[in-house]
Write a protein that holds these residues in place. Structure first.
Motif, PDB file in Angstrom:
ATOM      1  N   ASN A 138       5.514   5.628  -1.977  1.00  0.00           N
ATOM      2  CA  ASN A 138       4.651   6.302  -3.086  1.00  0.00           C
ATOM      3  C   ASN A 138       3.815   7.348  -2.707  1.00  0.00           C
ATOM      4  OD1 ASN A 138       2.485   5.009  -1.396  1.00  0.00           O
ATOM      5  ND2 ASN A 138       2.200   3.430  -2.501  1.00  0.00           N
ATOM      6  N   LYS A 139       3.036   7.886  -3.183  1.00  0.00           N
ATOM      7  CA  LYS A 139       2.028   8.997  -2.986  1.00  0.00           C
ATOM      8  C   LYS A 139       1.319   8.758  -1.954  1.00  0.00           C
ATOM      9  CE  LYS A 139      -0.253  12.716  -5.604  1.00  0.00           C
ATOM     10  NZ  LYS A 139      -0.775  13.243  -6.974  1.00  0.00           N
ATOM     11  N   THR A 140       0.570   7.718  -1.519  1.00  0.00           N
ATOM     12  CA  THR A 140      -0.015   7.428  -0.676  1.00  0.00           C
ATOM     13  C   THR A 140       0.731   7.583   0.742  1.00  0.00           C
ATOM     14  OG1 THR A 140      -1.411   5.925  -1.791  1.00  0.00           O
ATOM     15  CG2 THR A 140      -1.479   5.717   0.670  1.00  0.00           C
ATOM     16  N   TYR A 169      10.171   9.616  -1.969  1.00  0.00           N
ATOM     17  CA  TYR A 169       8.574   9.555  -2.194  1.00  0.00           C
ATOM     18  C   TYR A 169       8.692   9.881  -3.799  1.00  0.00           C
ATOM     19  CZ  TYR A 169       7.852   9.852   2.914  1.00  0.00           C
ATOM     20  OH  TYR A 169       8.111   9.691   4.159  1.00  0.00           O
ATOM     21  N   ASP A 182       5.780   2.085  -3.949  1.00  0.00           N
ATOM     22  CA  ASP A 182       5.743   2.449  -5.205  1.00  0.00           C
ATOM     23  C   ASP A 182       6.652   1.275  -5.967  1.00  0.00           C
ATOM     24  OD1 ASP A 182       5.178   3.789  -7.894  1.00  0.00           O
ATOM     25  OD2 ASP A 182       7.317   3.704  -8.266  1.00  0.00           O
ATOM     26  N   TYR A 213       1.283  11.323   1.488  1.00  0.00           N
ATOM     27  CA  TYR A 213       0.183  12.062   2.169  1.00  0.00           C
ATOM     28  C   TYR A 213       0.023  11.652   3.481  1.00  0.00           C
ATOM     29  CZ  TYR A 213      -1.558  14.241  -2.355  1.00  0.00           C
ATOM     30  OH  TYR A 213      -1.392  14.858  -3.409  1.00  0.00           O
ATOM     31  N   THR A 214       0.178  10.306   3.626  1.00  0.00           N
ATOM     32  CA  THR A 214       0.283   9.914   5.078  1.00  0.00           C
ATOM     33  C   THR A 214       1.178  10.611   6.042  1.00  0.00           C
ATOM     34  OG1 THR A 214      -0.341   7.706   4.217  1.00  0.00           O
ATOM     35  CG2 THR A 214       0.277   7.750   6.798  1.00  0.00           C
ATOM     36  N   ALA A 236       0.853  -1.106  -0.041  1.00  0.00           N
ATOM     37  CA  ALA A 236      -0.097   0.058  -0.190  1.00  0.00           C
ATOM     38  C   ALA A 236       0.780   1.285   0.035  1.00  0.00           C
ATOM     39  CB  ALA A 236      -0.931   0.031   1.173  1.00  0.00           C
ATOM     40  N   PHE A 237       2.252   1.121   0.475  1.00  0.00           N
ATOM     41  CA  PHE A 237       2.899   2.400   0.814  1.00  0.00           C
ATOM     42  C   PHE A 237       4.242   2.464  -0.036  1.00  0.00           C
ATOM     43  CE2 PHE A 237       0.277   2.218   4.619  1.00  0.00           C
ATOM     44  CZ  PHE A 237      -0.154   3.537   4.754  1.00  0.00           C
TER      45      PHE A 237
END
Length: 554
Positions: free
Chosen positions: A409-411, A474, A402, A414-415, A399-400
């Motif tokens: 990654n982008k998630t 990131y 890439d 933002y987290t 989930a986190f």
């Protein structure tokens, strides 16, 4: 179509079965064969022929020791008429609990022991082995064991008496209690392994304390069994330590039992657990008060703990068999049998249906069988939780991270920003560096997105190589990357960017050269908004650099 027979496995099973059946056959048929042991010994119990004087002064025979005789006060005495020993000299050993002791031969005191409690406020104290050599004995001599109890419940209590030479007595006592001693050692070793296993699992499952509570319970039961063997007396004469082993371990066992039951219970707010907690606390408090004041010895109050164990066994059996994972467990029948056996033993103990000697061996067997199966079943549960945590970590990674480049990654970005909290995050100055490739669109249009993705990966490898050990990277866009560094100097950032430029120039992607623009901003965050402001400032600097690089190429 039937599967092929595994002849190796079948042969091994047949051979093991034959060996086990042969062993059972030999033990059953050959149990009456002549003893051929190298070390020969004779049990030196001297429990017959004792007598005492009742209130009217009449001589009253004692069938066998141990015994409890009626007394008016705290003092009592038992007697034995001795025959002349062949070797002329011998030793005597007897066990006393909470009693001052005198050993007399023909009214002459030949041995005396007085209990000493430290601190003085503790009335009940450690039992001891009284061991002394006897002078030459003539036929008809009267041996007297005179006791003065320190607490009322010990008045008139007499344990077994051992006669013989010193080595024979010690060997007899050792063999008499060796099962409890080895069981205690086994429990303590297992508890150490459980502590280590909990430590390993705690890195992946910090909220589960089942193994820790089982380790504590196993350790205290091990200490209890060691003390119950009475063999600790031969290793240390430090009475305060032995007192703690005997009394405090017994009081801790119900408490750790509660915590273990709570840790395996799926209902954290169960009414039963709340009631069980307060009953456990009340029972331990009552036992503590009775023992510390000397009103009752611990052996007279253990039925309270046995009822707690009985309740815990029944509840554990009920709770675990509601779990889906145990229904398919290979160990479920072992666990069922051990829990039923343990429940029966604790039930009979609580209502005193068995005599002490029979129950003592049954208790040792029941404890060993129950805890070994409980440890196996709990360990299996922890393995299942460990596998589930690995799956959670894998999904979290997916989930986190890439997948194309291996960086966050982008998630994940933002987290980081949205969950930033000044009180929980390390404080200090941050540096945000924004990277963007040049002419990626042109590269995709001319050679396709597969080549473009390959170039992006090569670009990201340069970033990880230079900045991977200094900050977190990131991917927040197609060819846009952000690096966050903390507590880093401006000079260090300049040196790293210079190395990055050199790495890009020395790229292995020789057929499709790429370049990148970057900009950075130093800031001290207090809220998520500070990250967004820094990103805008760094992005603007990067864009200005990109425009300058484009003008230089033209």
């Amino acid at each position: 179509m039937k599967g092929k027979i595994n002849f190796k496995s079948l042969a091994l099973k047949i051979l093991l079965t034959a060996l086990i059946l042969t062993g059972i056959y030999v033990l059953l048929i050959g149990h009456n064969t002549t003893d051929a042991r190298i070390i020969q010994y004779q049990e030196k119990f001297f429990n017959k022929g004792w007598f005492y004087y009742d209130k009217e002064g009449n001589e009253t025979a004692i069938d066998s020791l141990p015994v409890h005789i009626q007394t008016d006060g705290m003092k009592s005495a038992i007697y034995h008429r001795l025959a002349e020993f062949e070797d002329g000299r011998t030793s005597v050993c007897f066990y006393s609990q909470h009693q001052n002791v005198k050993l007399k031969l023909n009214n002459q005191t030949i041995y005396e022991y007085k209990t000493e409690a430290v601190p003085k406020s503790i009335m009940s104290y450690r039992p001891v082995y009284n061991f002394t050599d006897l002078p030459p004995i003539s036929a008809g001599s009267i041996l007297c064991i005179e006791t003065e109890a320190v607490i009322p419940s010990s008045a008139g209590d007499y344990e077994e008496v051992f006669f013989g030479d010193t080595a024979q007595i010690l060997f007899t006592i050792l063999l008499k209690h060796i099962n409890s001693f080895l069981l205690g050692v086994m429990f303590i070793v297992i508890s150490v392994l459980l502590f280590g296993t909990h430590h390993l699992f705690s890195h992946t499952n910090k909220k589960d304390y089942t193994l820790l509570h089982l380790a504590l319970l196993t350790f205290t039961i091990g200490v209890w069994q060691l003390d119950d063997s009475t063999l600790l007396l031969f290793f240390t004469g430090y009475l305060p330590l032995l007192w703690c082993c005997k009394y405090l371990s017994q009081l801790f066992i119900p408490i750790f039992t509660y915590f273990f039951v709570k840790s395996i219970s799926p209902k954290t707010n169960s009414k039963f657990l709340n009631v069980f907690f307060w009953i456990t606390i009340a029972a331990v408090a009552v036992e503590y008060i009775l023992q510390i004041t000397g009103i009752k010895a611990i052996t007279n109050t253990l039925f309270i703990s046995h009822f707690i164990y009985l309740t815990a066994c029944i509840y554990t059996l009920r709770i675990l068999f509601k779990e889906d994972w145990i229904k398919v467990s290979k160990l479920k029948y072992l666990f069922i049998g051990s829990m039923i056996l343990s429940t029966v033993i604790f039930a009979f103990t609580a209502i005193s249906m068995f005599n002490n000697k029979f129950f003592s061996s049954m208790m040792s067997f029941g404890l060993a069988f129950t805890f070994i199966s409980m440890i196996l079943i709990t360990y299996q549960k922890e393995l299942k939780l460990f596998e589930e945590m690995n799956l959670v970590n894998m999904y979290k990674h997916l989930a986190f991270v890439d997948i194309a480049t291996g960086v966050n990654n982008k998630t994940a970005w933002y987290t980081l920003v949205e969950n930033f909290n000044e009180t929980t995050r390390p404080q200090g100055e941050y540096c945000m560096i924004v990277f963007d490739m040049n002419n990626l669109k042109k590269l995709n249009d001319n050679f396709g997105h597969l080549i473009g993705d390959k170039v992006i990966k090569a670009f990201c490898d340069c970033l990880v190589k230079i900045f991977g050990s200094s900050g977190a990277i990131y991917r927040i866009g197609g060819d846009e990357f952000v690096c966050i560094c903390q507590n880093i100097s401006r000079e260090t950032v300049q040196k790293l960017l210079k190395k990055f430029d050199e790495s890009v120039l020395a790229q292995e992607e020789s057929e499709h050269k790429f370049s990148a623009a970057y900009g950075y901003e130093f800031f001290t965050p207090h809220s998520p908004a500070d990250f967004n402001k820094a990103l805008e400032a760094a992005d603007e600097k990067m864009y200005n650099t990109k425009v300058a690089m484009k003008a230089a190429r033209e």
